[in-house]
Design a protein around this motif. Structure first.
Motif, mmCIF file in Angstrom:
data_model
loop_
_atom_site.group_PDB
_atom_site.id
_atom_site.type_symbol
_atom_site.label_atom_id
_atom_site.label_comp_id
_atom_site.label_asym_id
_atom_site.label_seq_id
_atom_site.Cartn_x
_atom_site.Cartn_y
_atom_site.Cartn_z
ATOM 1 N N ALA A 51 39.337 -12.784 17.979
ATOM 2 C CA ALA A 51 39.740 -14.051 17.065
ATOM 3 C C ALA A 51 41.138 -14.350 17.153
ATOM 4 O O ALA A 51 41.983 -13.545 17.185
ATOM 5 C CB ALA A 51 39.239 -13.383 15.595
ATOM 6 N N MET A 52 41.441 -15.639 17.247
ATOM 7 C CA MET A 52 42.854 -16.038 17.344
ATOM 8 C C MET A 52 43.295 -16.857 16.224
ATOM 9 O O MET A 52 42.277 -17.829 15.779
ATOM 10 C CB MET A 52 43.057 -16.738 18.695
ATOM 11 N N ASN A 53 44.241 -16.753 15.654
ATOM 12 C CA ASN A 53 44.914 -17.481 14.580
ATOM 13 C C ASN A 53 46.372 -17.843 14.836
ATOM 14 O O ASN A 53 46.787 -17.438 16.017
ATOM 15 C CB ASN A 53 44.554 -16.843 13.377
ATOM 16 N N LEU A 54 46.940 -18.696 13.997
ATOM 17 C CA LEU A 54 48.248 -18.919 14.214
ATOM 18 C C LEU A 54 49.367 -17.821 14.471
ATOM 19 O O LEU A 54 50.197 -17.912 15.389
ATOM 20 C CB LEU A 54 48.825 -19.789 13.159
ATOM 21 N N GLY A 55 49.087 -16.761 13.912
ATOM 22 C CA GLY A 55 49.742 -15.540 14.036
ATOM 23 C C GLY A 55 49.716 -14.764 15.406
ATOM 24 O O GLY A 55 50.533 -14.225 15.864
ATOM 25 N N SER A 56 48.370 -14.933 15.833
ATOM 26 C CA SER A 56 47.992 -14.532 17.033
ATOM 27 C C SER A 56 49.088 -14.941 18.355
ATOM 28 O O SER A 56 49.171 -13.926 19.135
ATOM 29 C CB SER A 56 46.475 -14.712 17.491
ATOM 30 N N VAL A 57 49.314 -16.110 18.195
ATOM 31 C CA VAL A 57 50.305 -16.461 19.229
ATOM 32 C C VAL A 57 51.753 -16.973 18.717
ATOM 33 O O VAL A 57 52.486 -17.525 19.402
ATOM 34 C CB VAL A 57 49.666 -17.833 19.760
ATOM 35 N N ALA A 58 51.968 -16.165 17.613
ATOM 36 C CA ALA A 58 53.539 -16.235 17.118
ATOM 37 C C ALA A 58 54.355 -15.469 18.156
ATOM 38 O O ALA A 58 54.137 -14.527 18.730
ATOM 39 C CB ALA A 58 53.726 -15.724 15.785
ATOM 40 N N ASP A 59 55.686 -15.851 18.537
ATOM 41 C CA ASP A 59 56.621 -15.411 19.398
ATOM 42 C C ASP A 59 56.002 -14.861 20.628
ATOM 43 O O ASP A 59 56.523 -13.651 21.053
ATOM 44 C CB ASP A 59 57.175 -14.162 18.271
ATOM 45 N N ILE A 60 55.433 -15.831 21.192
ATOM 46 C CA ILE A 60 54.997 -15.430 22.685
ATOM 47 C C ILE A 60 55.211 -16.424 23.726
ATOM 48 O O ILE A 60 55.265 -16.339 24.813
ATOM 49 C CB ILE A 60 53.491 -15.167 22.795
ATOM 50 N N ILE A 61 55.779 -17.580 23.267
ATOM 51 C CA ILE A 61 56.179 -18.696 24.195
ATOM 52 C C ILE A 61 57.042 -18.289 24.999
ATOM 53 O O ILE A 61 57.124 -18.748 26.276
ATOM 54 C CB ILE A 61 56.683 -19.971 23.277
ATOM 55 N N GLN A 62 58.075 -17.404 24.530
ATOM 56 C CA GLN A 62 59.245 -16.941 25.419
ATOM 57 C C GLN A 62 58.829 -15.749 26.299
ATOM 58 O O GLN A 62 59.670 -15.225 27.121
ATOM 59 C CB GLN A 62 60.435 -16.716 24.871
ATOM 60 N N ARG A 63 57.855 -15.234 26.488
ATOM 61 C CA ARG A 63 57.189 -13.830 26.980
ATOM 62 C C ARG A 63 56.427 -14.283 28.402
ATOM 63 O O ARG A 63 55.546 -15.053 28.504
ATOM 64 C CB ARG A 63 56.293 -13.271 26.090
ATOM 65 N N GLY A 64 56.859 -13.341 29.477
ATOM 66 C CA GLY A 64 56.290 -13.446 30.449
ATOM 67 C C GLY A 64 54.867 -12.764 30.468
ATOM 68 O O GLY A 64 54.583 -12.329 29.541
ATOM 69 N N GLY A 65 54.212 -12.759 31.613
ATOM 70 C CA GLY A 65 52.816 -11.916 31.660
ATOM 71 C C GLY A 65 51.778 -12.831 30.904
ATOM 72 O O GLY A 65 51.855 -14.251 30.800
ATOM 73 N N THR A 66 50.902 -12.154 30.323
ATOM 74 C CA THR A 66 49.819 -12.793 29.657
ATOM 75 C C THR A 66 49.258 -11.717 28.541
ATOM 76 O O THR A 66 48.777 -10.700 28.881
ATOM 77 C CB THR A 66 48.604 -13.405 30.230
ATOM 78 N N ILE A 67 49.408 -11.960 27.252
ATOM 79 C CA ILE A 67 48.797 -11.381 26.055
ATOM 80 C C ILE A 67 47.150 -11.213 26.338
ATOM 81 O O ILE A 67 46.708 -10.036 25.509
ATOM 82 C CB ILE A 67 49.174 -11.765 24.736
ATOM 83 N N LEU A 68 46.609 -11.998 27.006
ATOM 84 C CA LEU A 68 45.061 -11.870 27.288
ATOM 85 C C LEU A 68 44.901 -10.774 28.538
ATOM 86 O O LEU A 68 43.747 -10.532 28.843
ATOM 87 C CB LEU A 68 44.490 -12.883 27.304
ATOM 88 N N TYR A 69 45.950 -10.322 29.100
ATOM 89 C CA TYR A 69 45.714 -9.635 30.357
ATOM 90 C C TYR A 69 44.912 -10.303 31.378
ATOM 91 O O TYR A 69 44.318 -11.466 31.043
ATOM 92 C CB TYR A 69 45.015 -8.403 30.068
ATOM 93 N N THR A 70 44.954 -9.943 32.713
ATOM 94 C CA THR A 70 44.093 -10.513 33.822
ATOM 95 C C THR A 70 43.633 -9.574 34.816
ATOM 96 O O THR A 70 44.274 -8.254 34.744
ATOM 97 C CB THR A 70 45.175 -11.578 34.353
#
Length: 319
Positions: A51-70
């Motif tokens: 489940a994703m909400n606003l907080g799930s994607v806070a402070d990730i715009i500057q991060r490399g890679g992927t928080i969802l993995y691949t």
């Protein structure tokens, strides 16, 4: 469209997190539930959702890679695996899916779309090898990373009067090598789409030495040949002091550039808008500064060729 899912697939690229953020927030803005699927199509087959909400994607715009993995999934390439994945998405109540990745990921996306899950593709790969879009997410960052490395290599090449062969990524496409080579002032650029002879590279090196040049940089895409083997060949046939640097996966990491963050934000948001408008089976892209959407079949049927004018310019400026 009540529930949208997003996943990343294939090789990671800087800016994927920015795309995830855009999908999640655009969906929430429009009152649509959104979930993330970890580990690409492997996660699809297992029915994994987060489940994703606003907080799930806070402070990730500057991060490399992927928080969802691949991850790559051989099982998903089978008909049974594909049907299992589509059924798992339906059971999870997913009405629409955004797939961030490259050509292979889009083939998987098209299969799910044809099995009844409305799907939109977002091009994310450092190789910039996807047709129907001027640029892919991650390309600009990878170029910057490689050019910064070449700038450093040139310093030591100058100090020791050496020739350096720098191998960059690009198994089937030379966009990265071509752009990096031109921006980095390389003497020769070797890419898989344009035939070359190492004797011509040697001739250019020898002309440079004859006019007093003491160092050279040669950029080679991995799909054009092994940088290590090319380096050995050049040293054997010239007697020059040749060193090789393989940049490898360093090109995939690091914070995305502002350009990649902007592109990812635009494409991710546009993907959601298309799903909400009832469109699917398409890739979002940008051409001449304008967002657009193209059917997957058109993307697959369109050849992707390097910019010959850029290649000629690089050759002209390296005399």
């Amino acid at each position: 469209m009540k529930k949208i899912a997003v996943l990343t697939s294939g090789g990671d690229a800087p800016g994927m997190n920015a795309a995830i953020r855009a999908v999640v927030r655009a969906a929430i803005y429009n009152g649509v539930e959104v979930v993330g699927i970890p580990r690409g199509f492997s996660g699809v087959m297992r029915g994994d959702t987060i489940a994703m909400n606003l907080g799930s994607v806070a402070d990730i715009i500057q991060r490399g890679g992927t928080i969802l993995y691949t991850a790559r999934s051989e099982e998903f390439k089978t008909r049974e695996g594909q049907e299992q994945g589509a059924q798992a998405l339906r059971q999870a109540g997913v009405d629409g899916l955004v797939v961030v990745g490259g050509d292979g990921s889009f083939h998987g996306a098209q299969v799910l779309d044809r099995l009844g899950v409305a799907t939109i593709g977002v091009p994310g790969t450092i190789d910039n090898d996807i047709p129907c879009t001027d640029e892919t997410i991650g390309f600009d960052t990878a170029v910057q990373t490689a050019v910064e490395a070449i700038d450093k290599i040139r310093d030591t090449a100058t100090s020791h009067e050496r020739t350096f062969v720098v191998e960059v990524m690009g198994r089937h496409a030379g966009d990265l090598a071509l752009t990096v080579g031109l921006a980095g002032g390389a003497e020769s650029i070797l890419i898989p789409e344009i035939p070359f002879q190492l004797e011509d590279v040697i001739a250019k090196l020898e002309r440079g030495v004859a006019r007093g040049k003491r160092h050279s940089i040669i950029v080679v895409a991995e799909g054009a040949g092994s940088g290590i083997e090319i380096g050995k060949y050049l040293q054997h046939h010239t007697g020059f002091d040749v060193r090789v640097t393989v940049l490898g996966h360093i090109q995939r990491g690091g914070p995305p550039t502002a350009r990649d963050r902007m592109l990812a934000s635009q494409l991710g948001s546009h993907a959601v808008a298309l799903l909400l408008a009832g469109e699917h089976g398409k890739m979002v892209g940008v051409e001449h500064g304008q967002l657009h959407a193209v059917d997957f079949d058109t993307v697959f049927a369109t050849p992707r060729t390097p910019d010959q004018e850029l290649f000629d310019l690089a050759d002209k400026l390296s005399i």
